[in-house]
Design a protein around this motif. Structure first.
Motif, PDB file in Angstrom:
ATOM      1  N   GLY A 239     -60.632  65.676  54.844  1.00  0.00           N
ATOM      2  CA  GLY A 239     -60.536  64.479  55.666  1.00  0.00           C
ATOM      3  C   GLY A 239     -59.126  64.279  56.164  1.00  0.00           C
ATOM      4  O   GLY A 239     -58.150  64.540  55.453  1.00  0.00           O
ATOM      5  N   GLN A 240     -59.013  63.791  57.395  1.00  0.00           N
ATOM      6  CA  GLN A 240     -57.697  63.541  57.984  1.00  0.00           C
ATOM      7  C   GLN A 240     -57.080  62.267  57.433  1.00  0.00           C
ATOM      8  O   GLN A 240     -55.892  62.209  57.140  1.00  0.00           O
ATOM      9  N   GLN A 241     -57.891  61.216  57.311  1.00  0.00           N
ATOM     10  CA  GLN A 241     -57.481  59.956  56.697  1.00  0.00           C
ATOM     11  C   GLN A 241     -58.656  59.408  55.914  1.00  0.00           C
ATOM     12  O   GLN A 241     -59.785  59.357  56.418  1.00  0.00           O
ATOM     13  N   LEU A 242     -58.411  58.964  54.690  1.00  0.00           N
ATOM     14  CA  LEU A 242     -59.454  58.403  53.843  1.00  0.00           C
ATOM     15  C   LEU A 242     -59.515  56.897  54.076  1.00  0.00           C
ATOM     16  O   LEU A 242     -58.536  56.185  53.863  1.00  0.00           O
ATOM     17  N   LEU A 243     -60.684  56.418  54.509  1.00  0.00           N
ATOM     18  CA  LEU A 243     -60.812  55.041  54.974  1.00  0.00           C
ATOM     19  C   LEU A 243     -61.494  54.113  53.983  1.00  0.00           C
ATOM     20  O   LEU A 243     -61.112  52.938  53.878  1.00  0.00           O
ATOM     21  N   ALA A 244     -62.543  54.557  53.299  1.00  0.00           N
ATOM     22  CA  ALA A 244     -63.301  53.677  52.410  1.00  0.00           C
ATOM     23  C   ALA A 244     -64.114  54.519  51.437  1.00  0.00           C
ATOM     24  O   ALA A 244     -64.495  55.654  51.736  1.00  0.00           O
ATOM     25  N   TRP A 245     -64.403  53.949  50.278  1.00  0.00           N
ATOM     26  CA  TRP A 245     -65.274  54.592  49.300  1.00  0.00           C
ATOM     27  C   TRP A 245     -66.712  54.178  49.576  1.00  0.00           C
ATOM     28  O   TRP A 245     -67.033  52.984  49.581  1.00  0.00           O
ATOM     29  N   ALA A 246     -67.605  55.139  49.783  1.00  0.00           N
ATOM     30  CA  ALA A 246     -69.027  54.842  49.908  1.00  0.00           C
ATOM     31  C   ALA A 246     -69.618  54.530  48.536  1.00  0.00           C
ATOM     32  O   ALA A 246     -70.519  53.700  48.409  1.00  0.00           O
ATOM     33  N   ASP A 247     -69.129  55.185  47.521  1.00  0.00           N
ATOM     34  CA  ASP A 247     -69.462  54.939  46.118  1.00  0.00           C
ATOM     35  C   ASP A 247     -68.398  55.667  45.299  1.00  0.00           C
ATOM     36  O   ASP A 247     -67.358  56.066  45.854  1.00  0.00           O
ATOM     37  N   ASP A 248     -68.627  55.864  44.023  1.00  0.00           N
ATOM     38  CA  ASP A 248     -67.594  56.475  43.175  1.00  0.00           C
ATOM     39  C   ASP A 248     -67.377  57.958  43.428  1.00  0.00           C
ATOM     40  O   ASP A 248     -66.410  58.536  42.929  1.00  0.00           O
ATOM     41  N   GLU A 249     -68.282  58.589  44.188  1.00  0.00           N
ATOM     42  CA  GLU A 249     -68.187  60.041  44.375  1.00  0.00           C
ATOM     43  C   GLU A 249     -68.116  60.477  45.832  1.00  0.00           C
ATOM     44  O   GLU A 249     -68.040  61.669  46.106  1.00  0.00           O
ATOM     45  N   ARG A 250     -68.138  59.524  46.768  1.00  0.00           N
ATOM     46  CA  ARG A 250     -68.103  59.877  48.188  1.00  0.00           C
ATOM     47  C   ARG A 250     -67.159  58.954  48.951  1.00  0.00           C
ATOM     48  O   ARG A 250     -67.047  57.769  48.635  1.00  0.00           O
ATOM     49  N   LEU A 251     -66.523  59.530  49.955  1.00  0.00           N
ATOM     50  CA  LEU A 251     -65.550  58.806  50.769  1.00  0.00           C
ATOM     51  C   LEU A 251     -65.913  58.890  52.241  1.00  0.00           C
ATOM     52  O   LEU A 251     -66.429  59.900  52.721  1.00  0.00           O
ATOM     53  N   ILE A 252     -65.614  57.823  52.972  1.00  0.00           N
ATOM     54  CA  ILE A 252     -65.683  57.844  54.426  1.00  0.00           C
ATOM     55  C   ILE A 252     -64.267  58.095  54.945  1.00  0.00           C
ATOM     56  O   ILE A 252     -63.306  57.488  54.471  1.00  0.00           O
ATOM     57  N   ALA A 253     -64.158  59.014  55.886  1.00  0.00           N
ATOM     58  CA  ALA A 253     -62.833  59.423  56.355  1.00  0.00           C
ATOM     59  C   ALA A 253     -62.874  59.730  57.844  1.00  0.00           C
ATOM     60  O   ALA A 253     -63.948  59.898  58.443  1.00  0.00           O
ATOM     61  N   TRP A 254     -61.696  59.803  58.435  1.00  0.00           N
ATOM     62  CA  TRP A 254     -61.566  60.436  59.744  1.00  0.00           C
ATOM     63  C   TRP A 254     -61.515  61.931  59.501  1.00  0.00           C
ATOM     64  O   TRP A 254     -60.721  62.415  58.685  1.00  0.00           O
ATOM     65  N   GLY A 255     -62.369  62.665  60.192  1.00  0.00           N
ATOM     66  CA  GLY A 255     -62.378  64.112  60.067  1.00  0.00           C
ATOM     67  C   GLY A 255     -62.682  64.738  61.405  1.00  0.00           C
ATOM     68  O   GLY A 255     -62.837  64.039  62.406  1.00  0.00           O
ATOM     69  N   CYS A 256     -62.769  66.056  61.442  1.00  0.00           N
ATOM     70  CA  CYS A 256     -63.071  66.722  62.702  1.00  0.00           C
ATOM     71  C   CYS A 256     -63.554  68.137  62.442  1.00  0.00           C
ATOM     72  O   CYS A 256     -63.374  68.696  61.355  1.00  0.00           O
ATOM     73  N   ASP A 257     -64.187  68.705  63.451  1.00  0.00           N
ATOM     74  CA  ASP A 257     -64.705  70.061  63.335  1.00  0.00           C
ATOM     75  C   ASP A 257     -63.565  71.072  63.256  1.00  0.00           C
ATOM     76  O   ASP A 257     -62.444  70.795  63.694  1.00  0.00           O
ATOM     77  N   PRO A 258     -63.819  72.254  62.706  1.00  0.00           N
ATOM     78  CA  PRO A 258     -62.778  73.276  62.603  1.00  0.00           C
ATOM     79  C   PRO A 258     -62.141  73.576  63.953  1.00  0.00           C
ATOM     80  O   PRO A 258     -62.823  73.763  64.955  1.00  0.00           O
ATOM     81  N   GLY A 259     -60.828  73.569  63.969  1.00  0.00           N
ATOM     82  CA  GLY A 259     -60.088  73.901  65.178  1.00  0.00           C
ATOM     83  C   GLY A 259     -59.820  72.745  66.112  1.00  0.00           C
ATOM     84  O   GLY A 259     -58.957  72.832  66.979  1.00  0.00           O
ATOM     85  N   VAL A 260     -60.548  71.631  65.936  1.00  0.00           N
ATOM     86  CA  VAL A 260     -60.404  70.511  66.872  1.00  0.00           C
ATOM     87  C   VAL A 260     -59.086  69.772  66.669  1.00  0.00           C
ATOM     88  O   VAL A 260     -58.300  69.601  67.591  1.00  0.00           O
ATOM     89  N   CYS A 261     -58.848  69.292  65.457  1.00  0.00           N
ATOM     90  CA  CYS A 261     -57.648  68.496  65.208  1.00  0.00           C
ATOM     91  C   CYS A 261     -56.369  69.327  65.258  1.00  0.00           C
ATOM     92  O   CYS A 261     -55.283  68.782  65.453  1.00  0.00           O
ATOM     93  N   GLN A 262     -56.490  70.636  65.057  1.00  0.00           N
ATOM     94  CA  GLN A 262     -55.300  71.475  65.209  1.00  0.00           C
ATOM     95  C   GLN A 262     -54.837  71.488  66.660  1.00  0.00           C
ATOM     96  O   GLN A 262     -53.643  71.623  66.936  1.00  0.00           O
ATOM     97  N   LYS A 263     -55.771  71.320  67.598  1.00  0.00           N
ATOM     98  CA  LYS A 263     -55.421  71.286  69.013  1.00  0.00           C
ATOM     99  C   LYS A 263     -55.122  69.865  69.485  1.00  0.00           C
ATOM    100  O   LYS A 263     -54.273  69.654  70.351  1.00  0.00           O
TER     101      LYS A 263
END
Length: 407
Positions: free
Chosen positions: A342-366
């Motif tokens: 994940g690029q930035q971790l925004l919120a916990w969905a529960d104790d084992e999962r997180l909602i984050a800003w993310g992106c497909d491979p190669g996208v955020c590198q560009k």
């Protein structure tokens, strides 16, 4: 360039974007964290290649999908809108949902000043969609039945309690004296914390202009005066003076007009972001400085903060080279226990999962701004897209900023 200009520029840019920051102080200063309630900034994976393991269920019929061309995806307790940015229908995962989001809205005033505010969209359970509003500020209570709202022309002299089922303000909580520029429900939803200002914290002044890139732009003036704590049931609101904190060691002032206060995780204290070590300043409800709670010792600028059980902390960007990843820490020791894609971790969905800003491979590198909401497990092996990719670059008015609430 002087250090004051560098820090001011970095703060201004980070306040308008959710991109992962570069290492260093100025780039790590984010917008006030919204609680975990959550109100919620800004796994074992060694490389971005793990993002390839995207798993989305076959589209199901979900109420409020936003039209025939906007089918939702659902996997157990997850509702995603991978084709929508900004989202039109509900996004949710685990214990939380996207209750509202806002975009940048700039109003140019006579004389060269401007209001650099927000345009809010709030989830309407009647339509199953995020509907445009005229409120200057919105915060949704746990359970997503009530929202605290502020009227335009901040600072506001009253707080509205909006019934999400009817879309009507049930009642108003009047504020005697100072107006407020933000309001936030306590983690249990029983109290409100409203930050008071002498003038609109989103106003930018021509006579405080500074250089950003190649342009000279109006700048902020600090005016925080204190805060109110209001009881939701009775409407009683008590004011406490707490002006913005001076920094005699660094001498940097006027970095941001908005210096909102937030609740601690247990609702016993309040805190504000601090541009330098220790990163946060804590106060008791009488406005006196307080010790940082032990359970929040390792909480940083990442918005996710503590997990619901208090054992983990959503940490900061930890990628190397082209890797897009953030770390998860042990809340007691501060040691890394996982690295997730994940690029930035925004919120916990529960104790084992997180909602984050993310992106497909190669996208955020560009283009680091082409991120989207994703759901990530601590093992980092499954990444479920929750929204489409955001458009525009840093500061673009089209870039939407999510707010998560316990549902």
């Amino acid at each position: 360039m002087k250090v004051e200009e560098l820090v001011r520029r970095s703060l201004h840019q980070m306040a308008e974007s959710d991109a992962h920051p570069d290492p260093g102080l100025a780039g790590r200063v984010l917008r006030t964290r919204r609680r975990r309630r959550v109100t919620g900034i800004s796994g074992a994976v060694a490389s971005v290649a793990a993002v390839v393991a995207v798993a989305v269920a076959v589209p199901l019929a979900v109420p409020g999908s936003g039209g025939e061309g906007s089918a939702a995806t659902s996997e157990q307790d997850v509702i995603g809108r991978p084709g929508e940015s900004p989202p039109r229908g509900l996004i949710a995962a685990g214990d939380v949902a996207l209750s509202a989001y806002h975009t940048r809205e700039t109003e140019v005033l006579p004389g060269g000043d401007l209001i650099d505010g927000s345009k809010w969209r709030l989830y309407d359970p009647a339509t199953g969609r995020y509907e445009e509003t005229d409120w200057a500020w919105i915060d949704v209570a746990p359970g997503m039945r009530t929202a605290a709202v502020l009227e335009k022309d901040l600072p506001a002299d009253r707080i509205g309690l909006l019934d999400l089922a009817t879309g009507e303000v049930e009642r108003w909580i009047p504020l005697d004296g100072e107006g407020v520029g933000s309001v936030e429900f306590s983690p249990d939803g029983e109290r409100l914390l409203a930050t008071a200002y002498g003038h609109n914290p989103d106003r930018r002044f021509k006579d405080a202009s500074y250089w950003m890139n190649e342009d000279k732009v109006p700048g902020a003036k600090r005016s925080r005066t204190g805060f109110y704590v209001a009881d939701v049931a009775s409407g009683d609101a008590a004011y406490t003076a707490l002006p913005y904190a001076d920094d005699p060691d660094h001498g940097v002032q006027g970095m941001s007009g908005r210096e909102d206060l937030s609740w601690s995780d247990d609702g016993e204290l309040i805190w504000e972001h601090w541009a330098f070590e220790p990163g946060r300043l804590y106060y008791d409800l009488s406005g006196e400085k307080a010790e940082r709670p032990a359970r929040e010792k390792h909480v940083s600028y990442a918005e996710a903060g503590l997990s619901p059980n208090g054992r983990l902390v959503g940490g900061e960007f930890a990628g190397k080279g082209d890797e897009i990843a953030s770390e998860v820490l042990d809340s007691r020791t501060g040691e890394r226990v996982a690295k997730v894609p994940g690029q930035q971790l925004l919120a916990w969905a529960d104790d084992e999962r997180l909602i984050a800003w993310g992106c497909d491979p190669g996208v955020c590198q560009k283009n680091e701004f082409r991120n989207r909401l994703v759901l990530i497990g601590l093992d980092g092996e499954q990444v479920i897209p929750l929204s489409g990719a955001r458009a525009g670059n840093d500061g673009d008015a089209r870039r939407w900023i999510p707010e998560f609430t316990e549902r």
